[in-house]
Scaffold this motif. Structure first.
Motif, PDB file in Angstrom:
ATOM      1  N   GLN A  50       0.837  -1.201   0.000  1.00 55.74           N
ATOM      2  CA  GLN A  50       0.000   0.000   0.000  1.00 55.74           C
ATOM      3  C   GLN A  50       0.863   1.238   0.000  1.00 55.74           C
ATOM      4  O   GLN A  50       1.888   1.293   0.688  1.00 55.74           O
ATOM      5  CB  GLN A  50      -0.915   0.018   1.234  1.00 55.74           C
ATOM      6  CG  GLN A  50      -2.132  -0.871   1.130  1.00 55.74           C
ATOM      7  CD  GLN A  50      -3.171  -0.548   2.185  1.00 55.74           C
ATOM      8  OE1 GLN A  50      -2.841  -0.427   3.353  1.00 55.74           O
ATOM      9  NE2 GLN A  50      -4.408  -0.401   1.765  1.00 55.74           N
TER      10      GLN A  50
ATOM     11  N   ALA B 123       3.050   7.254   2.706  1.00 54.02           N
ATOM     12  CA  ALA B 123       3.282   6.207   3.694  1.00 54.02           C
ATOM     13  C   ALA B 123       3.168   4.852   3.025  1.00 54.02           C
ATOM     14  O   ALA B 123       2.164   4.566   2.357  1.00 54.02           O
ATOM     15  CB  ALA B 123       2.272   6.328   4.823  1.00 54.02           C
ATOM     16  N   ALA B 124       4.199   4.038   3.183  1.00 52.67           N
ATOM     17  CA  ALA B 124       4.269   2.744   2.501  1.00 52.67           C
ATOM     18  C   ALA B 124       4.141   1.596   3.497  1.00 52.67           C
ATOM     19  O   ALA B 124       4.577   1.704   4.650  1.00 52.67           O
ATOM     20  CB  ALA B 124       5.586   2.624   1.748  1.00 52.67           C
ATOM     21  N   SER B 125       3.576   0.497   3.019  1.00 51.03           N
ATOM     22  CA  SER B 125       3.481  -0.704   3.835  1.00 51.03           C
ATOM     23  C   SER B 125       3.373  -1.917   2.933  1.00 51.03           C
ATOM     24  O   SER B 125       3.083  -1.800   1.739  1.00 51.03           O
ATOM     25  CB  SER B 125       2.261  -0.629   4.765  1.00 51.03           C
ATOM     26  OG  SER B 125       1.070  -0.522   4.021  1.00 51.03           O
ATOM     27  N   GLY B 126       3.662  -3.080   3.507  1.00 56.72           N
ATOM     28  CA  GLY B 126       3.516  -4.320   2.765  1.00 56.72           C
ATOM     29  C   GLY B 126       4.748  -4.780   2.019  1.00 56.72           C
ATOM     30  O   GLY B 126       4.712  -5.785   1.309  1.00 56.72           O
TER      31      GLY B 126
ATOM     32  N   THR C 196       9.470  -4.247   2.000  1.00 52.26           N
ATOM     33  CA  THR C 196      10.642  -3.747   2.713  1.00 52.26           C
ATOM     34  C   THR C 196      11.015  -2.388   2.146  1.00 52.26           C
ATOM     35  O   THR C 196      11.797  -2.284   1.203  1.00 52.26           O
ATOM     36  CB  THR C 196      11.806  -4.740   2.607  1.00 52.26           C
ATOM     37  OG1 THR C 196      11.374  -6.039   3.031  1.00 52.26           O
ATOM     38  CG2 THR C 196      12.966  -4.283   3.485  1.00 52.26           C
ATOM     39  N   PHE C 197      10.458  -1.366   2.738  1.00 51.04           N
ATOM     40  CA  PHE C 197      10.587   0.000   2.220  1.00 51.04           C
ATOM     41  C   PHE C 197      12.039   0.420   2.064  1.00 51.04           C
ATOM     42  O   PHE C 197      12.407   1.044   1.067  1.00 51.04           O
ATOM     43  CB  PHE C 197       9.861   0.955   3.167  1.00 51.04           C
ATOM     44  CG  PHE C 197       9.959   2.399   2.788  1.00 51.04           C
ATOM     45  CD1 PHE C 197      10.890   3.228   3.393  1.00 51.04           C
ATOM     46  CD2 PHE C 197       9.118   2.932   1.831  1.00 51.04           C
ATOM     47  CE1 PHE C 197      10.976   4.563   3.057  1.00 51.04           C
ATOM     48  CE2 PHE C 197       9.194   4.271   1.473  1.00 51.04           C
ATOM     49  CZ  PHE C 197      10.125   5.086   2.088  1.00 51.04           C
TER      50      PHE C 197
ATOM     51  N   LYS D 277      10.214   5.443   9.254  1.00 45.90           N
ATOM     52  CA  LYS D 277       8.770   5.673   9.191  1.00 45.90           C
ATOM     53  C   LYS D 277       8.131   5.122   7.926  1.00 45.90           C
ATOM     54  O   LYS D 277       6.931   5.304   7.701  1.00 45.90           O
ATOM     55  CB  LYS D 277       8.475   7.177   9.295  1.00 45.90           C
ATOM     56  CG  LYS D 277       8.897   7.797  10.611  1.00 45.90           C
ATOM     57  CD  LYS D 277       8.547   9.279  10.663  1.00 45.90           C
ATOM     58  CE  LYS D 277       8.940   9.888  12.010  1.00 45.90           C
ATOM     59  NZ  LYS D 277       8.613  11.340  12.057  1.00 45.90           N
ATOM     60  N   ASN D 278       8.935   4.484   7.088  1.00 46.68           N
ATOM     61  CA  ASN D 278       8.435   3.955   5.808  1.00 46.68           C
ATOM     62  C   ASN D 278       7.696   5.028   5.015  1.00 46.68           C
ATOM     63  O   ASN D 278       6.614   4.781   4.461  1.00 46.68           O
ATOM     64  CB  ASN D 278       7.507   2.749   6.044  1.00 46.68           C
ATOM     65  CG  ASN D 278       8.261   1.505   6.459  1.00 46.68           C
ATOM     66  OD1 ASN D 278       9.482   1.513   6.585  1.00 46.68           O
ATOM     67  ND2 ASN D 278       7.543   0.424   6.699  1.00 46.68           N
ATOM     68  N   THR D 279       8.301   6.176   4.943  1.00 43.87           N
ATOM     69  CA  THR D 279       7.645   7.321   4.313  1.00 43.87           C
ATOM     70  C   THR D 279       8.620   8.053   3.401  1.00 43.87           C
ATOM     71  O   THR D 279       9.791   8.231   3.744  1.00 43.87           O
ATOM     72  CB  THR D 279       7.097   8.282   5.376  1.00 43.87           C
ATOM     73  OG1 THR D 279       6.154   7.572   6.215  1.00 43.87           O
ATOM     74  CG2 THR D 279       6.383   9.459   4.738  1.00 43.87           C
TER      75      THR D 279
END
Length: 120
Positions: free
Chosen positions: A3, A23-26, A28-29, A76-78
């Motif tokens: 996402q 913002a990233a998820s799902g 390995t950012f 923060k995966n951002t």
């Protein structure tokens, strides 16, 4: 599930600033190249700028050099896009993008986009 969720768009006057976030998820950012694209009404989607996992900047569009800055926070995966000295021609929907390698195939992912409107 991958996402990407953009935020921070809005209406701003010419010469103003905005800061977009994605913002990233799902996935390995920290290992992924992240990119910002934009699409203005009636125009094709264009690459604005990218950033590697190590923080190196890639592919700055000439139209935004010196005004836009991409950065990332792997804790923060951002990924961010700081936009200064905005012009009416920067009006567009801005999209976050990445391509993730899964089982030998790259899959491209897009966020839903955030509208930026530069107008007096």
């Amino acid at each position: 599930q991958v996402q990407l969720v953009e935020s921070g768009g809005g209406l701003v006057q010419p010469g103003g600033s905005l800061r977009l976030s994605c913002a990233a998820s799902g996935f390995t950012f920290s290992t992924q190249v992240m990119r910002w694209f934009r699409q203005a009404p009636g125009k094709e989607r264009e690459l604005v700028v990218g950033i590697t996992s190590a923080g190196e900047i890639t592919n700055y569009a000439d139209s935004v050099k010196g005004r836009f800055t991409i950065s990332r926070d792997n804790t923060k995966n951002t990924v961010y896009l700081q936009m200064n000295s905005l012009k009416p021609e920067d009006t567009a929907v801005y999209y976050c993008n990445t391509a993730v390698l899964l089982r030998g195939t790259y899959y491209t992912y897009w966020g839903q986009g955030t509208q930026v409107t530069v107008s007096s």
